[in-house]
Motif scaffolding. Structure first.
Motif, PDB file in Angstrom:
ATOM      1  N   PRO A   1      -5.951  -0.793   2.660  1.00 27.20           N
ATOM      2  CA  PRO A   1      -6.260  -1.331   1.339  1.00 27.20           C
ATOM      3  C   PRO A   1      -6.664  -0.206   0.395  1.00 27.20           C
ATOM      4  CG  PRO A   1      -8.102  -1.701   2.824  1.00 27.20           C
ATOM      5  CD  PRO A   1      -7.024  -1.037   3.646  1.00 27.20           C
ATOM      6  N   ALA A   2      -6.095  -0.185  -0.802  1.00 29.27           N
ATOM      7  CA  ALA A   2      -6.390   0.859  -1.791  1.00 29.27           C
ATOM      8  C   ALA A   2      -7.089   0.223  -2.983  1.00 29.27           C
ATOM      9  CB  ALA A   2      -5.103   1.547  -2.231  1.00 29.27           C
ATOM     10  N   CYS A   3      -8.246   0.762  -3.378  1.00 26.55           N
ATOM     11  CA  CYS A   3      -9.086   0.085  -4.364  1.00 26.55           C
ATOM     12  C   CYS A   3      -8.864   0.549  -5.800  1.00 26.55           C
ATOM     13  CB  CYS A   3     -10.562   0.248  -4.001  1.00 26.55           C
ATOM     14  SG  CYS A   3     -11.162   1.955  -4.105  1.00 26.55           S
ATOM     15  N   LEU A   4      -8.140   1.651  -5.997  1.00 23.95           N
ATOM     16  CA  LEU A   4      -7.840   2.150  -7.339  1.00 23.95           C
ATOM     17  C   LEU A   4      -6.342   2.417  -7.461  1.00 23.95           C
ATOM     18  CD1 LEU A   4     -10.636   4.872  -7.824  1.00 23.95           C
ATOM     19  CD2 LEU A   4     -10.744   2.452  -8.450  1.00 23.95           C
ATOM     20  N   TYR A   5      -5.850   2.426  -8.686  1.00 21.59           N
ATOM     21  CA  TYR A   5      -4.445   2.761  -8.907  1.00 21.59           C
ATOM     22  C   TYR A   5      -4.103   4.101  -8.265  1.00 21.59           C
ATOM     23  CZ  TYR A   5      -0.537   5.063 -11.121  1.00 21.59           C
ATOM     24  OH  TYR A   5       0.606   5.787 -11.321  1.00 21.59           O
ATOM     25  N   GLU A   6      -4.970   5.100  -8.449  1.00 20.05           N
ATOM     26  CA  GLU A   6      -4.684   6.436  -7.928  1.00 20.05           C
ATOM     27  C   GLU A   6      -4.540   6.442  -6.417  1.00 20.05           C
ATOM     28  OE1 GLU A   6      -6.938   5.550 -10.234  1.00 20.05           O
ATOM     29  OE2 GLU A   6      -7.830   7.305 -11.172  1.00 20.05           O
ATOM     30  N   TYR A   7      -5.433   5.736  -5.732  1.00 16.49           N
ATOM     31  CA  TYR A   7      -5.339   5.683  -4.277  1.00 16.49           C
ATOM     32  C   TYR A   7      -4.065   4.965  -3.843  1.00 16.49           C
ATOM     33  CZ  TYR A   7     -10.212   7.245  -4.082  1.00 16.49           C
ATOM     34  OH  TYR A   7     -11.369   7.968  -4.212  1.00 16.49           O
ATOM     35  N   TYR A   8      -3.713   3.904  -4.543  1.00 20.90           N
ATOM     36  CA  TYR A   8      -2.488   3.194  -4.196  1.00 20.90           C
ATOM     37  C   TYR A   8      -1.272   4.098  -4.372  1.00 20.90           C
ATOM     38  CZ  TYR A   8       1.444   0.047  -4.314  1.00 20.90           C
ATOM     39  OH  TYR A   8       2.661  -0.533  -4.069  1.00 20.90           O
ATOM     40  N   ALA A   9      -1.204   4.824  -5.487  1.00 21.25           N
ATOM     41  CA  ALA A   9      -0.073   5.722  -5.731  1.00 21.25           C
ATOM     42  C   ALA A   9       0.028   6.779  -4.634  1.00 21.25           C
ATOM     43  CB  ALA A   9      -0.222   6.389  -7.100  1.00 21.25           C
ATOM     44  N   CYS A  10      -1.112   7.258  -4.177  1.00 26.25           N
ATOM     45  CA  CYS A  10      -1.129   8.281  -3.130  1.00 26.25           C
ATOM     46  C   CYS A  10      -0.681   7.717  -1.785  1.00 26.25           C
ATOM     47  CB  CYS A  10      -2.531   8.878  -3.014  1.00 26.25           C
ATOM     48  SG  CYS A  10      -2.822   9.821  -1.498  1.00 26.25           S
ATOM     49  N   TYR A  11      -1.372   6.715  -1.276  1.00 33.04           N
ATOM     50  CA  TYR A  11      -1.140   6.256   0.096  1.00 33.04           C
ATOM     51  C   TYR A  11       0.177   5.499   0.246  1.00 33.04           C
ATOM     52  CZ  TYR A  11      -5.820   7.802   1.160  1.00 33.04           C
ATOM     53  OH  TYR A  11      -6.925   8.582   1.338  1.00 33.04           O
ATOM     54  N   SER A  12       0.630   4.836  -0.811  1.00 32.37           N
ATOM     55  CA  SER A  12       1.909   4.130  -0.710  1.00 32.37           C
ATOM     56  C   SER A  12       3.071   5.118  -0.603  1.00 32.37           C
ATOM     57  CB  SER A  12       2.111   3.202  -1.910  1.00 32.37           C
ATOM     58  OG  SER A  12       2.132   3.928  -3.126  1.00 32.37           O
ATOM     59  N   HIS A  13       2.861   6.354  -1.024  1.00 33.95           N
ATOM     60  CA  HIS A  13       3.885   7.391  -0.823  1.00 33.95           C
ATOM     61  C   HIS A  13       4.063   7.669   0.672  1.00 33.95           C
ATOM     62  CE1 HIS A  13       6.148  11.140  -1.391  1.00 33.95           C
ATOM     63  NE2 HIS A  13       5.339  11.656  -0.472  1.00 33.95           N
ATOM     64  N   TYR A  14       2.977   7.728   1.404  1.00 30.12           N
ATOM     65  CA  TYR A  14       3.030   8.038   2.834  1.00 30.12           C
ATOM     66  C   TYR A  14       3.251   6.791   3.690  1.00 30.12           C
ATOM     67  CZ  TYR A  14       0.811  12.416   1.278  1.00 30.12           C
ATOM     68  OH  TYR A  14       0.514  13.594   0.641  1.00 30.12           O
ATOM     69  N   PHE A  15       2.644   5.665   3.280  1.00 31.69           N
ATOM     70  CA  PHE A  15       2.678   4.441   4.083  1.00 31.69           C
ATOM     71  C   PHE A  15       3.042   3.242   3.202  1.00 31.69           C
ATOM     72  CE2 PHE A  15      -0.563   7.242   5.982  1.00 31.69           C
ATOM     73  CZ  PHE A  15      -0.031   7.404   7.263  1.00 31.69           C
ATOM     74  N   PRO A  16       4.272   3.173   2.707  1.00 33.32           N
ATOM     75  CA  PRO A  16       4.620   2.097   1.765  1.00 33.32           C
ATOM     76  C   PRO A  16       4.520   0.701   2.367  1.00 33.32           C
ATOM     77  CG  PRO A  16       6.581   3.329   2.466  1.00 33.32           C
ATOM     78  CD  PRO A  16       5.390   4.094   2.939  1.00 33.32           C
ATOM     79  N   GLU A  17       4.767   0.569   3.670  1.00 33.32           N
ATOM     80  CA  GLU A  17       4.781  -0.768   4.269  1.00 33.32           C
ATOM     81  C   GLU A  17       3.382  -1.317   4.507  1.00 33.32           C
ATOM     82  OE1 GLU A  17       6.430   1.811   5.649  1.00 33.32           O
ATOM     83  OE2 GLU A  17       8.513   1.322   5.088  1.00 33.32           O
ATOM     84  N   LYS A  18       2.400  -0.452   4.688  1.00 31.87           N
ATOM     85  CA  LYS A  18       1.087  -0.980   5.050  1.00 31.87           C
ATOM     86  C   LYS A  18      -0.018  -0.636   4.052  1.00 31.87           C
ATOM     87  CE  LYS A  18      -0.153   2.579   8.543  1.00 31.87           C
ATOM     88  NZ  LYS A  18      -0.559   2.738   9.954  1.00 31.87           N
ATOM     89  N   THR A  19       0.366  -0.184   2.853  1.00 29.62           N
ATOM     90  CA  THR A  19      -0.618   0.054   1.800  1.00 29.62           C
ATOM     91  C   THR A  19      -0.506  -1.046   0.746  1.00 29.62           C
ATOM     92  OG1 THR A  19      -0.487   2.452   2.093  1.00 29.62           O
ATOM     93  CG2 THR A  19      -1.429   1.663   0.037  1.00 29.62           C
ATOM     94  N   ARG A  20      -1.665  -1.572   0.320  1.00 28.81           N
ATOM     95  CA  ARG A  20      -1.662  -2.590  -0.735  1.00 28.81           C
ATOM     96  C   ARG A  20      -2.834  -2.332  -1.680  1.00 28.81           C
ATOM     97  NH1 ARG A  20      -1.190  -8.881   0.792  1.00 28.81           N
ATOM     98  NH2 ARG A  20       0.698  -7.992   1.746  1.00 28.81           N
ATOM     99  N   PHE A  21      -2.562  -2.453  -2.972  1.00 23.83           N
ATOM    100  CA  PHE A  21      -3.635  -2.350  -3.958  1.00 23.83           C
ATOM    101  C   PHE A  21      -4.444  -3.639  -3.964  1.00 23.83           C
ATOM    102  CE2 PHE A  21      -5.075  -3.495  -8.257  1.00 23.83           C
ATOM    103  CZ  PHE A  21      -6.043  -2.513  -8.424  1.00 23.83           C
ATOM    104  N   LEU A  22      -5.752  -3.503  -3.812  1.00 26.31           N
ATOM    105  CA  LEU A  22      -6.668  -4.636  -3.861  1.00 26.31           C
ATOM    106  C   LEU A  22      -7.833  -4.245  -4.767  1.00 26.31           C
ATOM    107  CD1 LEU A  22      -6.696  -5.487  -0.045  1.00 26.31           C
ATOM    108  CD2 LEU A  22      -5.497  -6.733  -1.844  1.00 26.31           C
ATOM    109  N   PRO A  23      -8.110  -5.010  -5.823  1.00 23.92           N
ATOM    110  CA  PRO A  23      -9.162  -4.622  -6.770  1.00 23.92           C
ATOM    111  C   PRO A  23     -10.529  -4.545  -6.105  1.00 23.92           C
ATOM    112  CG  PRO A  23      -7.798  -6.388  -7.675  1.00 23.92           C
ATOM    113  CD  PRO A  23      -7.441  -6.251  -6.221  1.00 23.92           C
ATOM    114  N   LEU A  24     -11.403  -3.795  -6.717  1.00 20.74           N
ATOM    115  CA  LEU A  24     -12.784  -3.717  -6.241  1.00 20.74           C
ATOM    116  C   LEU A  24     -13.497  -5.046  -6.513  1.00 20.74           C
ATOM    117  CD1 LEU A  24     -13.521  -0.137  -7.534  1.00 20.74           C
ATOM    118  CD2 LEU A  24     -13.700  -0.847  -5.144  1.00 20.74           C
TER     119      LEU A  24
END
Length: 369
Positions: free
Chosen positions: A170-193
């Motif tokens: 789970p990625a809590c900020l846009y920046e974290y989502y942009a980063c981790y979805s590059h490496y793990f697109p299938e298991k990364t999801r943006f979820l608000p704080l």
């Protein structure tokens, strides 16, 4: 579901736990309360120092807790490096959690190998922790510290191991989502704080000068987070407009005292190098404070928000912060509307119950590895 939230950043897990409980889930929070901030937790797991005595005491308590950390449907770690031990010793505890629980998630909520690697090599952002435009921030001590801590180290290798073997990120900020979805697109999801929406009107409504500006200072991270530049611009504004501006500064205070100071203000300055408001700014916005900080278009787009724009966005320069502060001083009639929009923005996107349901959906959607 039975859910274990392990570790804490900025009250994220404590607030998420409350949301999950309102939905009927059984939740256990184990953390150190983020040290002096002293956030709520069910079981305290503090390590007070790096002395041998404290290390042995902490390790013994962690081992004693292991039987209580099994049999969960979901375990969520605040960060791969959440066990406060040398990387070589953390594998055992992560593997234990994988072996004795159904699913394990690792939060993209802070710094680890992927965040540092992406910042150095992917160049995804116009500015951020590692670059401002084409200028590297490597000469700044906190940035260099993160590189030395994570790149080419056992800690960095362990971080990669956790992210590869966890069931979701789970990625809590846009920046974290942009980063981790590059490496793990299938298991990364943006979820608000998650934020608890308690207010329908500003705690301190603006009724005329002076405008009270709140800034929280963590001296160890001031340069990294940009609060040094923000404070410098704020002091310059106070000198130029002494009767229209007041500064309220909080430094290393427990959470309750910190909140009391924040409640007395109209505006908050937070996160100069961020595209997105983080937990501190969001908690302030829920109270009706106007956030001066990260509010780039990407942060609204990821929420599909095209109506409310309550954040006064600043670029990472003294001149940009000073300009935006001055515009607010010269046009204070904007403040009441921005205060009310801030409250509505939180209710619309960050209500802890709605966010908790998004987490539950994510937990259910991810297959166990």
């Amino acid at each position: 579901m039975k859910i274990l939230l392990f570790g804490e950043y900025s009250n994220l897990h404590a607030t998420l736990a409350k949301g999950l409980r309102t939905l009927g889930h059984d939740v256990l929070v184990i953390s150190d309360g983020t040290r002096w901030r002293n956030y709520e937790r069910d079981i305290d797991l503090s390590r007070n120092s790096h002395t041998l005595r404290d290390k042995l005491r902490y390790t013994a308590k962690l081992i004693t807790l292991l039987p209580k950390m099994r049999g969960f449907d979901v375990v969520q770690l605040i960060n791969p490096d959440c066990f406060k031990l040398k990387a070589e010793r953390q594998y055992y505890f992560f593997n234990y959690l994988k072996r004795h629980n159904r699913k394990v998630f690792s939060g993209a909520f802070g710094t680890d190998w992927y965040w540092v690697d992406a910042g150095l090599h992917l160049r995804q952002f116009r500015y951020g922790d590692f670059y401002i435009g084409d200028r590297k921030r490597l000469d700044e001590a906190p940035v260099q510290k993160y590189i030395e801590e994570w790149i080419g180290t056992p800690k960095g290798t362990y971080s990669q191991y956790v992210n590869r073997h966890c069931d979701g990120i789970p990625a809590c900020l846009y920046e974290y989502y942009a980063c981790y979805s590059h490496y793990f697109p299938e298991k990364t999801r943006f979820l608000p704080l998650p934020i608890i929406p308690e207010h329908t009107a500003p705690v301190t409504p603006y009724q005329g000068y002076p405008i009270r500006f709140f800034i929280g200072i963590d001296t160890r991270r001031a340069q990294y987070k940009g609060t040094d530049i923000m404070l410098q611009a704020l002091k310059a504004i106070r000198q130029a407009y002494p009767t229209q501006c007041e500064i309220v500064k909080a430094e290393h205070l427990p959470f309750d005292q910190y909140q009391q100071l924040m409640d007395s203000c109209h505006c908050v300055l937070d996160q100069l190098y961020s595209y997105t408001p983080a937990m501190n700014a969001l908690q302030a916005m829920e109270k009706g404070l106007v956030n001066i900080g990260g509010g780039e278009p990407e942060s609204y787009d990821i929420l599909h928000e095209h109506e409310l724009h309550p954040i006064i966005n600043v670029e990472p320069t003294f001149e940009s912060v000073y300009h935006q502060l001055e515009q607010l001083i010269l046009h204070p009639e904007r403040i009441p509307q921005l205060q009310q929009q801030s409250i509505e923005y939180i209710r619309r996107h960050h209500d802890y119950r709605r966010v908790a349901q998004q987490y539950v959906d994510f937990y259910n959607d991810m297959p166990a590895e």
